[in-house]
Design a protein around this motif. Sequence first.
Motif, PDB file in Angstrom:
ATOM      1  N   ASP A  80      -2.400  -2.574  33.176  1.00 60.88           N
ATOM      2  CA  ASP A  80      -2.197  -1.224  32.664  1.00 60.88           C
ATOM      3  C   ASP A  80      -2.996  -0.973  31.400  1.00 60.88           C
ATOM      4  N   ASP A  81      -3.044  -1.958  30.495  1.00 64.78           N
ATOM      5  CA  ASP A  81      -3.682  -1.777  29.196  1.00 64.78           C
ATOM      6  C   ASP A  81      -5.136  -2.233  29.264  1.00 64.78           C
ATOM      7  N   ALA A  82      -5.965  -1.499  29.990  1.00 59.05           N
ATOM      8  CA  ALA A  82      -7.358  -1.897  30.165  1.00 59.05           C
ATOM      9  C   ALA A  82      -8.230  -1.512  28.983  1.00 59.05           C
ATOM     10  N   ASP A  83      -7.694  -0.756  28.027  1.00 59.55           N
ATOM     11  CA  ASP A  83      -8.489  -0.338  26.870  1.00 59.55           C
ATOM     12  C   ASP A  83      -8.532  -1.390  25.768  1.00 59.55           C
ATOM     13  N   ALA A  84      -7.697  -2.414  25.856  1.00 54.88           N
ATOM     14  CA  ALA A  84      -7.678  -3.467  24.840  1.00 54.88           C
ATOM     15  C   ALA A  84      -8.859  -4.406  25.046  1.00 54.88           C
ATOM     16  N   LEU A 197      -7.271 -10.094  23.007  1.00 48.70           N
ATOM     17  CA  LEU A 197      -7.653 -10.449  21.644  1.00 48.70           C
ATOM     18  C   LEU A 197      -7.249  -9.307  20.728  1.00 48.70           C
ATOM     19  N   ASP A 198      -6.164  -9.520  19.968  1.00 39.90           N
ATOM     20  CA  ASP A 198      -5.691  -8.472  19.072  1.00 39.90           C
ATOM     21  C   ASP A 198      -6.445  -8.493  17.745  1.00 39.90           C
ATOM     22  N   THR A 199      -6.459  -9.637  17.075  1.00 40.79           N
ATOM     23  CA  THR A 199      -7.162  -9.739  15.793  1.00 40.79           C
ATOM     24  C   THR A 199      -8.158 -10.894  15.818  1.00 40.79           C
ATOM     25  N   ALA A 200      -7.649 -12.114  16.023  1.00 39.89           N
ATOM     26  CA  ALA A 200      -8.509 -13.300  16.051  1.00 39.89           C
ATOM     27  C   ALA A 200      -7.845 -14.349  16.924  1.00 39.89           C
ATOM     28  N   ARG A 201      -8.624 -15.324  17.330  1.00 34.89           N
ATOM     29  CA  ARG A 201      -8.107 -16.441  18.109  1.00 34.89           C
ATOM     30  C   ARG A 201      -8.633 -17.742  17.533  1.00 34.89           C
ATOM     31  N   VAL A 202      -7.962 -18.839  17.882  1.00 39.15           N
ATOM     32  CA  VAL A 202      -8.420 -20.167  17.477  1.00 39.15           C
ATOM     33  C   VAL A 202      -9.480 -20.628  18.472  1.00 39.15           C
ATOM     34  N   GLU A 203     -10.694 -20.794  17.979  1.00 37.52           N
ATOM     35  CA  GLU A 203     -11.797 -21.211  18.851  1.00 37.52           C
ATOM     36  C   GLU A 203     -11.884 -22.725  18.937  1.00 37.52           C
ATOM     37  N   HIS A 204     -11.783 -23.414  17.781  1.00 41.11           N
ATOM     38  CA  HIS A 204     -11.852 -24.875  17.746  1.00 41.11           C
ATOM     39  C   HIS A 204     -10.939 -25.389  16.634  1.00 41.11           C
ATOM     40  N   VAL A 205     -10.399 -26.597  16.844  1.00 40.28           N
ATOM     41  CA  VAL A 205      -9.720 -27.346  15.786  1.00 40.28           C
ATOM     42  C   VAL A 205     -10.354 -28.733  15.756  1.00 40.28           C
ATOM     43  N   VAL A 206     -11.008 -29.052  14.642  1.00 34.63           N
ATOM     44  CA  VAL A 206     -11.706 -30.339  14.500  1.00 34.63           C
ATOM     45  C   VAL A 206     -11.113 -31.083  13.309  1.00 34.63           C
ATOM     46  N   THR A 207     -10.798 -32.361  13.496  1.00 35.33           N
ATOM     47  CA  THR A 207     -10.235 -33.174  12.416  1.00 35.33           C
ATOM     48  C   THR A 207     -11.089 -34.417  12.195  1.00 35.33           C
ATOM     49  N   SER A 208     -11.045 -34.918  10.975  1.00 45.46           N
ATOM     50  CA  SER A 208     -11.654 -36.209  10.657  1.00 45.46           C
ATOM     51  C   SER A 208     -10.783 -36.870   9.600  1.00 45.46           C
TER      52      SER A 208
END
Length: 302
Positions: A80-84, A197-208
């Motif tokens: 229904d919400d194809a405008d997002a 996608l409303d505002t932002a998403r988590v693309e990657h999480v990298v740890t060391s």
Amino acid sequence: MQGPIMISSSTPETVIDLAGPWRLASVEGDHATELSVPGDIHSALKNAGIIPDPYHGANEHAVQWVAERDWIIERTFILDDADASWYLDIDYLDTVAIVFVNDVPVLSSDNCFRRYRPDVSRALRPGENTVRIHFHSNIAAGAERQARQPFYVPYHPGNSPIANGNMLRKPQCHFGWDWNIAIAPFGLYGKILLKRLDTARVEHVVTSQHPVEGGVELHVAVTLFAEGPASLPLYLSFNNDRLRLDCGVGAGETVVRHVFFVENPALWWPAGSGEQTLYTLTVELPDETVTRQIGFRTIELL
């Protein structure tokens, strides 16, 4: 071929899971049946009685024709919400394939080991939508890539009865191994989600991890993706610590970094040498949570 398979987003959902039954047929339109996603084409054909069990007797040779052809899977859903702003979240797509939404190509893939997140907003429409995946023959794709090389790249026919699998980013055991049959399968073995996608998403999480006096530092780098400038809270939780970072992001990718200090951490040991202690790292946005399991260890060659 089966009738339409519907999913409705009449409620304000942000994630639509497209797993489940999809229609399957060869590119010529024959051998039509149903494929359950996640799944593979050979299993779907076996379950429908179209091919015998490839692992029984010498049936490996009787099913070679499957991998020599192109195949198509598709399903229909209601939106229904194809405008997002919407994107597909796909992983373990095996392997050379084109994804269409309402006949608009939104993704051309050739790597089974990566995650794809194509934007599909321009292809969606209110009401009924169709997502279709066209799988190219892995055998044909390998031969095509071999032919484009400036010199011949050899493979071992004793280990891989099907040629040119080394041309593809795909599990090499699919082309044969000393313990496996060679049928060059294809399918979608992971998830396929339609996400807003409303505002932002988590693309990657990298740890060391970096040993220091008295403990270890865990360096965390979170890559956020946004379509435009925005501000949002990011929560990081680790080892009983929880903090909020108010992040300003721009269009595209923004990297947020933080360092946790762990005093005298319990270590992760190889089996038989000690416990395999794991810590949980949680990354949270208002509408998304990502977790990672962290084991602290050092490795030395003596």
